[in-house]
Design a protein around this motif. Structure first.
Motif, short mmCIF file in Angstrom:
data_model
loop_
_atom_site.label_atom_id
_atom_site.label_comp_id
_atom_site.label_asym_id
_atom_site.label_seq_id
_atom_site.Cartn_x
_atom_site.Cartn_y
_atom_site.Cartn_z
N GLU A 50 -4.99 13.98 -0.27
CA GLU A 50 -3.80 13.14 -0.16
C GLU A 50 -4.03 12.02 0.86
OE1 GLU A 50 -0.81 15.98 0.85
OE2 GLU A 50 -0.79 16.83 -1.17
N THR A 51 -4.63 12.37 1.98
CA THR A 51 -4.91 11.38 3.01
C THR A 51 -5.96 10.38 2.53
OG1 THR A 51 -4.40 13.06 4.67
CG2 THR A 51 -5.52 11.09 5.45
N SER A 52 -6.96 10.88 1.83
CA SER A 52 -8.02 10.01 1.29
C SER A 52 -7.47 9.02 0.27
CB SER A 52 -9.13 10.85 0.66
OG SER A 52 -9.77 11.62 1.64
N VAL A 53 -6.46 9.43 -0.49
CA VAL A 53 -5.83 8.53 -1.45
C VAL A 53 -5.23 7.33 -0.70
CG1 VAL A 53 -3.83 8.28 -2.99
CG2 VAL A 53 -5.38 10.21 -3.27
N GLY A 54 -4.55 7.58 0.38
CA GLY A 54 -3.96 6.50 1.17
C GLY A 54 -5.00 5.57 1.75
N ILE A 55 -6.11 6.13 2.19
CA ILE A 55 -7.21 5.32 2.72
C ILE A 55 -7.76 4.42 1.61
CG2 ILE A 55 -9.57 5.42 3.64
CD1 ILE A 55 -8.68 8.04 5.09
N ALA A 56 -7.96 4.99 0.44
CA ALA A 56 -8.50 4.23 -0.69
C ALA A 56 -7.53 3.12 -1.11
CB ALA A 56 -8.79 5.16 -1.86
N VAL A 57 -6.24 3.43 -1.16
CA VAL A 57 -5.24 2.43 -1.54
C VAL A 57 -5.25 1.28 -0.54
CG1 VAL A 57 -2.75 1.99 -1.71
CG2 VAL A 57 -3.74 3.98 -2.84
N ALA A 101 0.83 -1.21 0.00
CA ALA A 101 0.00 0.00 0.00
C ALA A 101 0.86 1.26 0.00
CB ALA A 101 -0.94 -0.01 1.21
N VAL A 102 1.91 1.27 0.80
CA VAL A 102 2.80 2.43 0.84
C VAL A 102 3.50 2.61 -0.50
CG1 VAL A 102 4.91 3.35 1.89
CG2 VAL A 102 3.10 2.43 3.34
N PHE A 103 3.95 1.51 -1.10
CA PHE A 103 4.60 1.61 -2.42
C PHE A 103 3.63 2.16 -3.46
CE2 PHE A 103 5.99 -0.13 -6.53
CZ PHE A 103 7.20 0.54 -6.63
N ALA A 130 -1.76 7.41 6.00
CA ALA A 130 -3.15 6.93 6.04
C ALA A 130 -3.23 5.46 5.65
CB ALA A 130 -4.03 7.77 5.11
N ALA A 131 -2.46 5.05 4.67
CA ALA A 131 -2.47 3.64 4.25
C ALA A 131 -1.99 2.74 5.38
CB ALA A 131 -1.60 3.45 3.01
N ILE A 132 -0.94 3.15 6.06
CA ILE A 132 -0.42 2.37 7.18
C ILE A 132 -1.48 2.23 8.27
CG2 ILE A 132 1.24 2.39 9.10
CD1 ILE A 132 3.22 3.72 7.08
#
Length: 170
Positions: A138-145, A13-15, A35-37
């Motif tokens: 930007e934070t929402s992108v991480g949540i979605a990923v 997810a981070v990658f 956010a992904a973490i």
């Protein structure tokens, strides 16, 4: 030491957040990765629940951040930096109280982080609403990923989970 499936999903997810930053949405990797973490959980169901809570937290933190920047622009920058820091710190009170009131205790952390990322990292003349919206997206992108990774690669009960083994609720 065995690397657990949740760890692998977190790294993936981070990658992907880094790839999105590199290919599509520059300068978004930090907030999306954090956010992904936070959103990768043991199961797809848990990840979905976490994503909902984190997204609510992201939106609320973003709104409070935009409000602060708007008010700061309206009344002028604080001439004394310590006063600004005091006001920012005090703004955490209504954010935390709101999270309790709407029963989003798991989202409290991200509400505060998004708020602080907006009000502390603002670049001088940046439009407050635009800046707040960028950090929120930007934070929402991480949540979605994180949610996509968790849904595509659901947890296998036969796999050990290094985060769970360490009793760490990331």
């Amino acid at each position: 030491m065995k690397i657990g499936f949740r760890t692998i999903k977190t790294v993936a997810a981070v990658f992907i957040c880094f790839l999105i930053d590199y290919l599509v949405y520059p300068n978004s990797a930090f907030f999306s990765s954090v956010a992904a973490i936070l959103c990768i959980q043991k199961s797809s169901k848990d990840s979905l629940e976490e994503a909902k809570k984190r997204e609510v937290g992201t939106i609320i933190g973003g709104l409070y951040g935009a409000l602060f920047l708007f008010l700061e622009n309206l009344i002028g920058s604080f001439s004394w930096e310590l006063l600004r820091y005091l006001v920012i710190s005090l703004m955490l009170i209504p954010i935390i109280q709101l999270s309790v009131k709407i029963k989003q205790d798991k989202g409290t952390f991200l509400m505060c982080v998004v708020f602080l990322s907006i009000v502390i990292n603002r670049v001088g003349d940046a439009n407050p609403l635009s800046f707040a919206l960028e950090r929120t997206l930007e934070t929402s992108v991480g949540i979605a990923v994180a949610l996509c990774i968790s849904l595509i690669f659901p947890y296998n009960n036969n796999e050990e989970n290094s985060f769970e083994d360490e009793n760490c609720n990331v």
